[in-house]
Write a protein that holds these residues in place. Structure first.
Motif, PDB file in Angstrom:
ATOM      1  N   LYS A 101       6.782   9.259  -6.645  1.00 22.48           N
ATOM      2  CA  LYS A 101       6.600  10.566  -5.991  1.00 22.48           C
ATOM      3  C   LYS A 101       7.844  10.969  -5.206  1.00 22.48           C
ATOM      4  O   LYS A 101       8.143  12.158  -5.062  1.00 22.48           O
ATOM      5  CB  LYS A 101       5.390  10.520  -5.049  1.00 22.48           C
ATOM      6  CG  LYS A 101       4.088  10.101  -5.710  1.00 22.48           C
ATOM      7  CD  LYS A 101       3.526  11.198  -6.586  1.00 22.48           C
ATOM      8  CE  LYS A 101       2.191  10.760  -7.185  1.00 22.48           C
ATOM      9  NZ  LYS A 101       1.162  10.487  -6.167  1.00 22.48           N
ATOM     10  N   VAL A 102       8.520   9.958  -4.643  1.00 24.36           N
ATOM     11  CA  VAL A 102       9.768  10.182  -3.907  1.00 24.36           C
ATOM     12  C   VAL A 102      10.742   9.072  -4.278  1.00 24.36           C
ATOM     13  O   VAL A 102      10.366   8.083  -4.925  1.00 24.36           O
ATOM     14  CB  VAL A 102       9.544  10.184  -2.372  1.00 24.36           C
ATOM     15  CG1 VAL A 102       8.715  11.375  -1.933  1.00 24.36           C
ATOM     16  CG2 VAL A 102       8.916   8.869  -1.918  1.00 24.36           C
ATOM     17  N   ASP A 103      11.976   9.226  -3.872  1.00 19.50           N
ATOM     18  CA  ASP A 103      13.002   8.213  -4.107  1.00 19.50           C
ATOM     19  C   ASP A 103      13.165   7.382  -2.834  1.00 19.50           C
ATOM     20  O   ASP A 103      13.675   7.867  -1.824  1.00 19.50           O
ATOM     21  CB  ASP A 103      14.327   8.890  -4.467  1.00 19.50           C
ATOM     22  CG  ASP A 103      15.491   7.910  -4.562  1.00 19.50           C
ATOM     23  OD1 ASP A 103      15.231   6.699  -4.691  1.00 19.50           O
ATOM     24  OD2 ASP A 103      16.647   8.371  -4.487  1.00 19.50           O
ATOM     25  N   ILE A 104      12.704   6.132  -2.862  1.00 19.37           N
ATOM     26  CA  ILE A 104      12.907   5.252  -1.713  1.00 19.37           C
ATOM     27  C   ILE A 104      14.336   4.746  -1.801  1.00 19.37           C
ATOM     28  O   ILE A 104      14.646   3.756  -2.462  1.00 19.37           O
ATOM     29  CB  ILE A 104      11.884   4.100  -1.698  1.00 19.37           C
ATOM     30  CG1 ILE A 104      10.464   4.687  -1.601  1.00 19.37           C
ATOM     31  CG2 ILE A 104      12.150   3.160  -0.517  1.00 19.37           C
ATOM     32  CD1 ILE A 104       9.362   3.681  -1.694  1.00 19.37           C
ATOM     33  N   GLY A 138       0.817  -1.215   0.000  1.00 23.12           N
ATOM     34  CA  GLY A 138       0.000   0.000   0.000  1.00 23.12           C
ATOM     35  C   GLY A 138       0.846   1.258   0.000  1.00 23.12           C
ATOM     36  O   GLY A 138       0.549   2.223  -0.712  1.00 23.12           O
ATOM     37  N   ALA A 139       1.923   1.238   0.787  1.00 25.24           N
ATOM     38  CA  ALA A 139       2.802   2.404   0.856  1.00 25.24           C
ATOM     39  C   ALA A 139       3.514   2.639  -0.482  1.00 25.24           C
ATOM     40  O   ALA A 139       3.591   3.770  -0.967  1.00 25.24           O
ATOM     41  CB  ALA A 139       3.822   2.226   1.972  1.00 25.24           C
ATOM     42  N   HIS A 140       4.009   1.567  -1.073  1.00 24.72           N
ATOM     43  CA  HIS A 140       4.676   1.699  -2.373  1.00 24.72           C
ATOM     44  C   HIS A 140       3.710   2.224  -3.437  1.00 24.72           C
ATOM     45  O   HIS A 140       4.099   3.013  -4.307  1.00 24.72           O
ATOM     46  CB  HIS A 140       5.246   0.350  -2.818  1.00 24.72           C
ATOM     47  CG  HIS A 140       6.638   0.094  -2.340  1.00 24.72           C
ATOM     48  ND1 HIS A 140       7.727   0.774  -2.843  1.00 24.72           N
ATOM     49  CD2 HIS A 140       7.124  -0.760  -1.391  1.00 24.72           C
ATOM     50  CE1 HIS A 140       8.830   0.347  -2.244  1.00 24.72           C
ATOM     51  NE2 HIS A 140       8.493  -0.574  -1.347  1.00 24.72           N
ATOM     52  N   LYS A 141       2.476   1.789  -3.361  1.00 32.32           N
ATOM     53  CA  LYS A 141       1.460   2.235  -4.318  1.00 32.32           C
ATOM     54  C   LYS A 141       1.339   3.756  -4.328  1.00 32.32           C
ATOM     55  O   LYS A 141       1.148   4.381  -5.375  1.00 32.32           O
ATOM     56  CB  LYS A 141       0.117   1.594  -3.951  1.00 32.32           C
ATOM     57  CG  LYS A 141      -1.022   1.896  -4.906  1.00 32.32           C
ATOM     58  CD  LYS A 141      -2.267   1.143  -4.458  1.00 32.32           C
ATOM     59  CE  LYS A 141      -3.469   1.475  -5.336  1.00 32.32           C
ATOM     60  NZ  LYS A 141      -4.690   0.755  -4.872  1.00 32.32           N
ATOM     61  N   VAL A 142       1.475   4.346  -3.160  1.00 31.35           N
ATOM     62  CA  VAL A 142       1.351   5.801  -3.025  1.00 31.35           C
ATOM     63  C   VAL A 142       2.677   6.521  -3.261  1.00 31.35           C
ATOM     64  O   VAL A 142       2.723   7.585  -3.888  1.00 31.35           O
ATOM     65  CB  VAL A 142       0.794   6.157  -1.629  1.00 31.35           C
ATOM     66  CG1 VAL A 142       0.824   7.661  -1.401  1.00 31.35           C
ATOM     67  CG2 VAL A 142      -0.621   5.628  -1.468  1.00 31.35           C
ATOM     68  N   LEU A 143       3.760   5.938  -2.780  1.00 32.78           N
ATOM     69  CA  LEU A 143       5.047   6.639  -2.785  1.00 32.78           C
ATOM     70  C   LEU A 143       5.848   6.497  -4.076  1.00 32.78           C
ATOM     71  O   LEU A 143       6.580   7.419  -4.454  1.00 32.78           O
ATOM     72  CB  LEU A 143       5.911   6.139  -1.619  1.00 32.78           C
ATOM     73  CG  LEU A 143       5.393   6.427  -0.209  1.00 32.78           C
ATOM     74  CD1 LEU A 143       6.283   5.725   0.822  1.00 32.78           C
ATOM     75  CD2 LEU A 143       5.346   7.922   0.063  1.00 32.78           C
TER      76      LEU A 143
END
Length: 362
Positions: A195-198, A187-192
């Protein structure tokens, strides 16, 4: 678990007499009544590090069972984060004659054989909070992918205009043995993603000490000045990460969490954690109790479990998925305080008095 000795019958009778009444709180062994009658329900929780289990889930579950079935006996055991211990606890409950077992699996795959053995002996099993593998009769939890989405979105919201594809985010996930961890992560990856660099991602194993170590490694690898925010899958790990950030003199960056632990709410008030996810414990525990009593009485669980999920073992399981809520400084009053999880006095101890005043918690 058992040793055959001379006088075993006398020992058994003594234990049965001693065990009459309300279940105890011993985390190292099963506690409660003898389990020999048909009104015995077991509750197996995964660890005693996560504050919610002992403080909220257990008493809420016991109270609801007693409300629904006044002569039901609840037996309780905590695995203390040991899958082998949990398997032993389940076996012990089956041997004692427990009819329904509600289990929050420490390891969803490892518990499968124990669940199969219990079911083969006529015991019904409810998966609680974590979807255990094997032939479970029902499952209650929250929409865990949604939890991850809320965490990711809260992180983006806290970053504001700093949320760019070049912004380096550290991601500390839960234990891979817990199926919920994978759903939070998804779920977090779906949003992030995008949008940002993990820039750094590791498992913190649901342990504050491990998460702190991983955070320290991330700082070494990325550089303290280059970290824009941190995704922590739960509040316990967020606590360890917050200490590491403080030690590295990193402040004013977003840090997520989950479980709405009191310490996390206080960190949110103080500004060292930006958000958590509130999964109301009482509705979850109440639903588990209702499912357990229904199974005990031979009723259809689908009157409560209104959807279906597929476990890691491929089993189709009737499920009830509750709705999580994101908590930030702006809605503490409307969530955990309004629901009576904590009072303002609980949150606003002398150490947090000024921060509470600034946050409008008075």
């Amino acid at each position: 678990m058992r040793r055959v000795v001379i006088g075993a019958t006398a020992v058994s009778l003594a234990l049965s007499v001693a065990a009459c009444g309300k279940a105890g709180d011993d985390n190292d062994s099963d506690s409660g009544g003898s389990g020999s009658d048909s009104k015995s329900i077991g509750l197996l929780l995964p660890d005693n590090v996560t504050a919610r289990y002992e403080k909220f889930d257990k008493p809420y579950f016991e109270d609801k069972v007693k409300e629904l079935c006044s002569d039901c006996d609840v037996q309780y055991a905590n695995a203390a984060a040991d899958p082998a211990k949990q398997a032993q606890q389940m076996s012990s409950m089956v041997t004692k004659g427990v009819k329904v077992i509600v289990v929050s699996a420490q390891d969803s795959a490892a518990i499968k054989s124990s669940i199969q053995t219990a079911v083969d002996k006529g015991v019904k099993v409810v998966a609680y909070d974590r979807l255990a593998q094997g032939p479970v009769s029902a499952y209650v939890s929250f929409d865990n992918v949604k939890v991850g989405e809320l965490q990711g979105q809260a992180l983006l919201d806290a970053l504001g205009d700093k949320a760019t594809p070049k912004a380096k985010v550290v991601m500390i996930n839960g234990d891979d043995a817990d199926p919920n961890a994978g759903q939070f992560k998804a779920g977090a990856h779906k949003v992030l993603d995008g949008k940002v660099d993990i820039a750094y991602e590791q498992s913190g194993l649901w342990k504050d000490t491990v998460a702190a170590q991983k955070m320290s490694a991330a700082i070494t690898q990325l550089g303290a000045k280059n970290i824009a925010g941190v995704y922590a899958a739960n509040d316990g790990m967020a606590g360890g990460i917050a200490n590491t950030l403080k030690g590295a003199k990193i402040s004013n960056i977003p840090l997520t969490g989950q479980d709405a632990e009191l310490a996390a709410i206080q960190r949110i008030v103080a500004g060292t954690q930006s958000s958590t996810v509130y999964k109301a414990y009482k509705p979850e525990a109440d639903t588990a109790a209702e499912l357990a009593v229904n199974l005990l009485e031979g009723k259809d669980v689908k009157s409560v479990a209104d959807t279906e999920v597929t476990s890691g073992s491929g089993d189709k399981v009737p499920a009830k998925l509750l709705t999580p809520v994101s908590v930030t400084k702006d809605n503490i009053k409307e969530t955990v305080v309004k629901d009576g999880l904590y009072t303002v006095a609980n949150i606003c101890t002398p150490e947090y008095a000024k921060a509470c005043k600034d946050a409008g918690l008075e």
